[in-house]
Enzyme design. Structure first.
Site, short mmCIF file in Angstrom:
data_model
loop_
_atom_site.label_atom_id
_atom_site.label_comp_id
_atom_site.label_asym_id
_atom_site.label_seq_id
_atom_site.Cartn_x
_atom_site.Cartn_y
_atom_site.Cartn_z
N GLU A 233 48.98 8.57 -1.12
CA GLU A 233 47.85 8.92 -0.24
C GLU A 233 47.58 7.68 0.58
OE1 GLU A 233 44.53 9.25 1.65
OE2 GLU A 233 43.86 8.49 -0.29
N CYS A 267 39.75 6.43 4.25
CA CYS A 267 41.08 6.74 4.78
C CYS A 267 41.02 7.63 6.01
CB CYS A 267 41.92 7.42 3.70
SG CYS A 267 42.26 6.38 2.27
#
Length: 295
Positions: A233, A267
């Site tokens: 990720e 993110c």
């Protein structure tokens, strides 16, 4: 003097290494977890639910200590922000798994391809074994607990490598895990980049990494030597688009909130905005107003 600045002056070395686990102990720890998993390769739902409830109790009983440790590591992070971004999502993930986990375990039957009729196929969910989880610094609780919930709900055991850039919280989390779980169920590891490098090279049954693309290359390369399946990720660039028919002020408010929450260290925080050229000045003015209101 504001409390945030006082914290920075009191703890100037908050990014110093906190290393409790030498690289030589990692393989031994993995062997212990793997032996326990082989002894009980298909834990029933009662066992999985007990582990999830143990994790939930750990978070609820030590919320204040968790908030304080993250606040100290970050130099200043309001308790409300840690609740919103980490405590609540972690508890929500646990409760979602408790509500649906038993159903997730059930085999799913389907008709086979016509070439094999009248045969039937059956998909049986099974634990992978021992899961490795590498946690970044920006969401040190949620990005440890979220993958851990998935691992436990699926009947696995786990080793969690905490970030060296959140030394207070990492030490606390490792201590709490040791107090609430058997060492052959869940183990939290602290240590510097060398420990992380050795951790990623262990022959896990699955490895999860959250972090930068550059480090992700190293993690995947190390895992490849063991043919370890990897979930990455990674960070990236996230555009936000405001179309001509959007609710303009509402859109700007949501975009600015997404960019500023957790000091922008998310993110999927929007990196840039695409909008009609005629609205650029209005966007800047509205964004300044929203930022002033939020702070």
């Amino acid at each position: 003097m504001d409390t945030c600045r006082m914290e920075r002056m009191r703890h100037p070395s908050r990014h110093m290494e906190h290393m409790n686990d030498s690289t030589s102990n990692l393989a031994t720890s993995l062997q212990r977890l793997r032996a326990a998993q082989q002894h009980q390769p298909m834990p029933d739902w009662a066992t999985r639910a007990t582990r999830l409830r143990t994790l939930e109790k750990m978070l609820l009983d030590h919320r204040d200590s968790i908030v304080e440790a993250i606040h100290a590591d970050f130099g200043c992070r309001p308790a409300e922000e840690t609740d919103l971004l980490e405590i609540f999502p972690s508890l929500s993930a646990i409760r979602h798994a408790l509500s649906h986990g038993k159903r997730w375990m059930k085999p799913r039957r389907h008709l086979a391809d016509w070439l094999f009729l009248p045969a039937r196929t059956e998909l049986r969910p099974q634990p992978r074994g021992v899961i490795g989880i590498i946690v970044p610094w920006n969401y040190p609780l949620y990005l440890a607990v979220g993958p851990l919930v998935d691992a436990l709900a699926a009947g696995n055991r786990a080793m969690v490598k905490m970030s060296e850039f959140t030394p207070r919280f990492s030490a606390l989390f490792a201590e709490l895990v040791a107090d609430h779980f058997k060492p052959d169920e869940v183990l939290a590891i602290t240590g510097n980049a060398e420990v992380a490098k050795a951790f990623s090279a262990l022959p896990f049954d699955h490895l999860l990494f959250t972090g930068s693309t550059s480090v992700g290359h190293h993690v995947m390369r190390a895992a490849a030597a063991n043919l370890t399946p990897v979930t990455l990720e990674l960070g990236g660039k996230s555009p936000a688009i405001i179309g001509p028919g959007a609710r303009f002020e509402h859109a700007v408010e949501r975009i600015v909130f997404g960019k500023l929450v957790n000091a922008g260290q998310t993110c999927i925080a929007p990196d840039y905005v695409l909008l009609p050229r005629a609205q650029v000045d209005a966007f800047i003015a509205t964004a300044r107003k929203v930022a002033a209101k939020l702070y």
